[in-house]
Write a protein that holds these residues in place. Structure first.
Motif, PDB file in Angstrom:
ATOM      1  N   PRO A 163      42.311  24.954  34.284  1.00  0.00           N
ATOM      2  CA  PRO A 163      42.812  23.700  34.861  1.00  0.00           C
ATOM      3  C   PRO A 163      41.683  22.714  35.108  1.00  0.00           C
ATOM      4  CG  PRO A 163      43.839  25.579  35.936  1.00  0.00           C
ATOM      5  CD  PRO A 163      42.758  26.136  35.058  1.00  0.00           C
ATOM      6  N   ASP A 164      41.934  21.458  34.805  1.00  0.00           N
ATOM      7  CA  ASP A 164      40.898  20.439  34.980  1.00  0.00           C
ATOM      8  C   ASP A 164      40.498  20.302  36.433  1.00  0.00           C
ATOM      9  OD1 ASP A 164      39.244  18.534  33.627  1.00  0.00           O
ATOM     10  OD2 ASP A 164      40.446  16.933  34.527  1.00  0.00           O
ATOM     11  N   SER A 165      41.411  20.652  37.342  1.00  0.00           N
ATOM     12  CA  SER A 165      41.110  20.551  38.780  1.00  0.00           C
ATOM     13  C   SER A 165      40.141  21.637  39.239  1.00  0.00           C
ATOM     14  CB  SER A 165      42.407  20.644  39.595  1.00  0.00           C
ATOM     15  OG  SER A 165      43.086  21.860  39.314  1.00  0.00           O
ATOM     16  N   ALA A 166      39.853  22.631  38.397  1.00  0.00           N
ATOM     17  CA  ALA A 166      38.961  23.716  38.794  1.00  0.00           C
ATOM     18  C   ALA A 166      37.495  23.337  38.684  1.00  0.00           C
ATOM     19  CB  ALA A 166      39.227  24.950  37.930  1.00  0.00           C
ATOM     20  N   PHE A 167      37.199  22.182  38.120  1.00  0.00           N
ATOM     21  CA  PHE A 167      35.807  21.798  37.903  1.00  0.00           C
ATOM     22  C   PHE A 167      35.274  20.988  39.077  1.00  0.00           C
ATOM     23  CE2 PHE A 167      37.392  22.492  33.628  1.00  0.00           C
ATOM     24  CZ  PHE A 167      36.368  23.203  33.042  1.00  0.00           C
ATOM     25  N   GLY A 168      34.020  21.267  39.388  1.00  0.00           N
ATOM     26  CA  GLY A 168      33.276  20.409  40.290  1.00  0.00           C
ATOM     27  C   GLY A 168      32.227  19.653  39.496  1.00  0.00           C
ATOM     28  N   ARG A 213      29.113  19.330  35.076  1.00  0.00           N
ATOM     29  CA  ARG A 213      30.382  19.942  35.456  1.00  0.00           C
ATOM     30  C   ARG A 213      30.190  21.448  35.589  1.00  0.00           C
ATOM     31  NH1 ARG A 213      35.728  17.501  32.972  1.00  0.00           N
ATOM     32  NH2 ARG A 213      36.302  17.948  35.123  1.00  0.00           N
ATOM     33  N   HIS A 214      30.813  22.015  36.622  1.00  0.00           N
ATOM     34  CA  HIS A 214      30.670  23.448  36.859  1.00  0.00           C
ATOM     35  C   HIS A 214      31.980  24.000  37.408  1.00  0.00           C
ATOM     36  CE1 HIS A 214      29.667  21.577  40.760  1.00  0.00           C
ATOM     37  NE2 HIS A 214      30.279  22.634  41.268  1.00  0.00           N
ATOM     38  N   LEU A 215      32.080  25.316  37.346  1.00  0.00           N
ATOM     39  CA  LEU A 215      33.203  26.027  37.953  1.00  0.00           C
ATOM     40  C   LEU A 215      32.670  27.305  38.585  1.00  0.00           C
ATOM     41  CD1 LEU A 215      33.622  28.390  35.659  1.00  0.00           C
ATOM     42  CD2 LEU A 215      35.019  26.656  34.536  1.00  0.00           C
ATOM     43  N   TYR A 216      33.557  27.978  39.337  1.00  0.00           N
ATOM     44  CA  TYR A 216      33.168  29.216  40.010  1.00  0.00           C
ATOM     45  C   TYR A 216      33.988  30.371  39.466  1.00  0.00           C
ATOM     46  CZ  TYR A 216      30.383  26.718  43.487  1.00  0.00           C
ATOM     47  OH  TYR A 216      29.429  25.949  44.104  1.00  0.00           O
ATOM     48  N   ASP A 240      31.750  42.405  43.978  1.00  0.00           N
ATOM     49  CA  ASP A 240      31.805  42.339  45.448  1.00  0.00           C
ATOM     50  C   ASP A 240      32.443  41.044  45.920  1.00  0.00           C
ATOM     51  OD1 ASP A 240      30.468  44.797  45.543  1.00  0.00           O
ATOM     52  OD2 ASP A 240      28.518  43.794  45.475  1.00  0.00           O
ATOM     53  N   ASN A 241      33.297  40.468  45.048  1.00  0.00           N
ATOM     54  CA  ASN A 241      34.021  39.237  45.403  1.00  0.00           C
ATOM     55  C   ASN A 241      33.080  38.089  45.766  1.00  0.00           C
ATOM     56  OD1 ASN A 241      36.485  40.346  44.888  1.00  0.00           O
ATOM     57  ND2 ASN A 241      36.923  40.877  47.037  1.00  0.00           N
ATOM     58  N   LYS A 242      31.937  38.064  45.154  1.00  0.00           N
ATOM     59  CA  LYS A 242      31.010  36.963  45.386  1.00  0.00           C
ATOM     60  C   LYS A 242      31.239  35.851  44.346  1.00  0.00           C
ATOM     61  CE  LYS A 242      27.273  39.509  47.627  1.00  0.00           C
ATOM     62  NZ  LYS A 242      25.826  39.853  47.588  1.00  0.00           N
ATOM     63  N   ALA A 243      31.179  34.605  44.832  1.00  0.00           N
ATOM     64  CA  ALA A 243      31.384  33.451  43.946  1.00  0.00           C
ATOM     65  C   ALA A 243      30.125  33.172  43.147  1.00  0.00           C
ATOM     66  CB  ALA A 243      31.777  32.226  44.758  1.00  0.00           C
ATOM     67  N   VAL A 244      30.290  33.031  41.831  1.00  0.00           N
ATOM     68  CA  VAL A 244      29.167  32.747  40.937  1.00  0.00           C
ATOM     69  C   VAL A 244      29.398  31.364  40.322  1.00  0.00           C
ATOM     70  CG1 VAL A 244      27.892  33.473  38.887  1.00  0.00           C
ATOM     71  CG2 VAL A 244      28.904  35.197  40.425  1.00  0.00           C
ATOM     72  N   ARG A 245      28.458  30.464  40.547  1.00  0.00           N
ATOM     73  CA  ARG A 245      28.567  29.140  39.936  1.00  0.00           C
ATOM     74  C   ARG A 245      28.150  29.214  38.469  1.00  0.00           C
ATOM     75  NH1 ARG A 245      25.928  23.190  41.372  1.00  0.00           N
ATOM     76  NH2 ARG A 245      25.570  22.618  39.195  1.00  0.00           N
ATOM     77  N   MET A 246      28.932  28.528  37.619  1.00  0.00           N
ATOM     78  CA  MET A 246      28.610  28.455  36.197  1.00  0.00           C
ATOM     79  C   MET A 246      28.739  27.019  35.719  1.00  0.00           C
ATOM     80  SD  MET A 246      30.284  31.841  34.431  1.00  0.00           S
ATOM     81  CE  MET A 246      29.567  33.456  34.724  1.00  0.00           C
ATOM     82  N   ASP A 247      27.636  26.507  35.148  1.00  0.00           N
ATOM     83  CA  ASP A 247      27.699  25.184  34.531  1.00  0.00           C
ATOM     84  C   ASP A 247      28.473  25.292  33.221  1.00  0.00           C
ATOM     85  OD1 ASP A 247      26.238  24.280  36.630  1.00  0.00           O
ATOM     86  OD2 ASP A 247      24.329  24.192  35.551  1.00  0.00           O
ATOM     87  N   ALA A 248      29.332  24.329  32.976  1.00  0.00           N
ATOM     88  CA  ALA A 248      30.257  24.427  31.837  1.00  0.00           C
ATOM     89  C   ALA A 248      30.052  23.293  30.843  1.00  0.00           C
ATOM     90  CB  ALA A 248      31.703  24.421  32.336  1.00  0.00           C
ATOM     91  N   ALA A 249      30.076  23.651  29.579  1.00  0.00           N
ATOM     92  CA  ALA A 249      30.166  22.656  28.499  1.00  0.00           C
ATOM     93  C   ALA A 249      31.651  22.515  28.163  1.00  0.00           C
ATOM     94  CB  ALA A 249      29.372  23.108  27.281  1.00  0.00           C
TER      95      ALA A 249
END
Length: 425
Positions: A345-350, A356-359, A364-373
């Motif tokens: 979903p486009d709303s998932a991006f920050g 632009r990135h998403l999580y 261990d249920n830890k959030a990992v940031r990933m930069d997205a192309a």
């Protein structure tokens, strides 16, 4: 101070300290640790999509004409309804024709006079030629008699003078014929000009299309001719429309490379399939057409090149045609065959400083940031070309098993433990 008073003060101080200590222990016991934030997660959607080059432009008509008065006079009638479609040669306006009818009558009379003058000149030439022949015989006879010694020189001279006069009269008659011919041609031109001016009193649509507003109402004087002529209205062809847009150099090179590689199937030389959509279409591109024009140079100031895509603009059973001149439109060019891609979903991006990135929820249920192309938008979903953890590893595609945070990213920070809940379908 007495001993009793000192003991009383010491007891009061001890009680106060004990009370303070008791309150501190009660506060520490009541302080609870905050739970992990609840987020919604979902796996990426796997779909077959087509890659596109995108641009924005404006609709331009193939033809547009300013309807101007070609002769001066009083406007008698306006025969069109503003904003409607007219056929080619449809009556638009009428200018008072009476002065031009009079001009045409005078021009025809002048032509008739010139033709009569020509007939008279031709008759004069015939008479002159006849007299020339008669006097030539007399002159030759007198000349022969004089040579034989039986004639008089004076008689020969009279005969010669009459002959020379007949020759001169014939030449004059021939010149009058040429002059009459010239006057006839001039008269014919005047008649043709008068006929044209009379025809210009009736203003017709030179093309089929949508007519504009009435810019002059009946009874007003309009000015024709050359120069500052009166604008009566405009007509814009609307059966087909071009969407003109500017493509940057990189986009142009990618399109050209796709054509060379055979990824773009061109129907004909110089034509490239294109799609378009307007605001009412949202994110879809329902119009199908062809790019049939590319300018001959890239603008060095902007680094872009002008291109045009042509689309059919049929008239619906109700209402107006979809495209209007000057309307904003989005254009995309399909590059290659459809391929499988991962979408979220486009709303998932920050966004952080234009990146632009998403999580993704990891171990261990830890959030990992990933930069997205990212790629094109397909409805509410955005194509993800690849993702990478900032500063770690190499870009990789999203996997079907990745748990992407699609809601609640505002409360998430890298490395934060979250409480993932699956998204409802």
């Amino acid at each position: 101070m007495t001993l009793d008073m000192l003991l009383a003060r010491a007891g009061l101080l001890a009680a106060t300290l004990a009370l303070a200590a008791g309150c501190g222990k009660s506060g520490d016991a009541g302080k609870a640790e905050l739970p992990p934030p609840i987020v919604t997660v979902a796996p990426p959607a796997e779909r077959t999509v087509t890659r596109y080059e995108l641009a924005t432009g404006r609709a331009e008509p193939l033809e547009q004409v300013e309807i101007r008065a070609r002769v001066s006079g009083y406007l008698m009638d306006v025969a069109f309804e503003p904003g409607t479609e007219v056929k080619r040669d449809a009556l638009l306006c009428e200018i008072d024709p009476e002065p031009y009818k009079a001009d045409l009558a005078r021009a025809k009379a002048s032509r008739a006079t010139a033709e009569a003058d020509l007939a008279t000149a031709e008759a004069d030439l015939i008479r002159a030629k006849s007299r020339e022949a008669t006097t030539k015989i007399s002159y030759d006879r007198e000349e022969t008699a004089l040579k034989k010694g039986v004639g008089a020189e004076a008689t020969r001279d009279v005969a010669k003078g009459m002959y020379d006069e007949a020759v001169a009269t014939g030449r004059a008659s021939a010149a009058k014929i040429k002059q009459s011919d010239a006057k006839i041609e001039e008269a014919k031109a005047n008649v043709r000009n008068a006929e044209l001016n009379l025809g210009y009193c009736t203003v017709r649509a030179p093309i089929a299309g949508k007519v504009g507003d009435k810019l002059v109402t009946p009874g007003n004087l309009v000015t024709g001719g050359i120069g500052s002529t009166t604008l009566l209205t405009t007509v814009v062809a609307d059966e087909k429309m071009d969407v003109a847009f500017d493509a940057d150099e990189n986009t142009l090179q990618r399109i050209q490379q796709a054509v060379r590689d055979g990824k773009i199937k061109a129907p004909a030389a110089g034509e490239i399939p294109a799609e378009a959509g307007v605001a009412v279409h949202g994110t879809t591109y329902p119009l199908k057409g062809l790019i049939n024009f590319s300018d001959n140079r890239v603008d060095p100031k902007t680094g872009t090149i002008r291109m045009k895509a042509r689309f059919d603009n049929p008239r619906p059973d109700k209402g107006q045609r979809l495209l209007a001149a000057g309307m904003y439109a989005r254009v995309r060019v399909p590059i290659g065959e459809p391929v499988k891609a991962m979408l979220v979903p486009d709303s998932a991006f920050g966004s952080d400083q234009g990146i632009r990135h998403l999580y993704v929820v990891g171990a261990d249920n830890k959030a990992v940031r990933m930069d997205a192309a990212t790629g094109a938008l397909e409805g509410d979903l955005r194509v993800v070309e690849s993702v990478v953890v900032p500063g770690e590893g190499k870009p990789r595609p999203l996997a079907p098993g990745d748990r992407v945070i699609v809601s609640g990213i505002q409360r998430v920070r890298p490395g934060m433990v979250v409480d993932p809940k699956p998204a409802t379908k």
